[in-house]
Design a protein around this motif. Structure first.
Motif: not given
Length: 164
Positions: A85, A88-89
């Motif tokens: 992941v 930024e997510y």
């Protein structure tokens, strides 16, 4: 801990369930506490599973040989069930979690009575206030048809009695 592959009878969605023991699974199944995370179906059964047996200590691990018909471009590639992941997510999910937590702090948990409590509030039989709880997809569809606002929360919520 024991992991079972489970399947819902309505839509045949397959998912994992983690239990303290086989007895815990049977107890939850008998009490109707298991439901499909995709469709809300409560008719859940164990799916067929391959046993997870370790090799003997004196055995070498088997080395997979590529099939003769696999060309370089068509060869099997390594895959993972744990996606990477991007930062930024993770940041977005963190902000979303904080926003949801803030909204739920001023909302009342009503558990599986969400649909009936939402109707009571909508039709003036109860004081208007924000509530959250659980409802099946069918219950939510019925609420929407009646013009009652109901929105799925973006992140899972633990019932207050489940928190340590």
């Amino acid at each position: 801990m024991i992991v079972f592959d489970l399947i819902c009878a309505d839509e045949e969605h397959r998912f994992e369930g983690w239990f303290g023991s086989s007895k815990d699974y049977e107890d939850q199944q008998n009490r109707g506490l298991l439901d499909c995370p995709l469709c809300g179906c409560t008719n859940i059964t164990k799916a067929a599973m391959a046993p997870n047996l370790g090799r003997k200590g004196n055995q070498q691990p088997a080395v997979a040989k590529p099939a003769a018909d696999q060309s370089e471009g068509n060869a099997a590639k390594p895959v993972s069930n744990k996606p990477v992941v991007p930062a930024e997510y993770r940041e977005i999910i963190g902000k979303l979690a904080k926003a949801q937590e803030k909204l739920l702090a001023s909302s009342e948990w009503v558990g599986d009575k969400f649909a009936s409590r939402a109707r009571d509030i909508h039709y003036g039989d109860a004081d208007e206030k924000p509530i959250h709880g659980t409802a099946s997809q069918d219950e939510v569809a019925e609420l929407v048809e009646e013009g009652i606002a109901a929105l799925a929360l973006p992140l899972p919520v633990l019932p207050p009695e489940s928190k340590n």
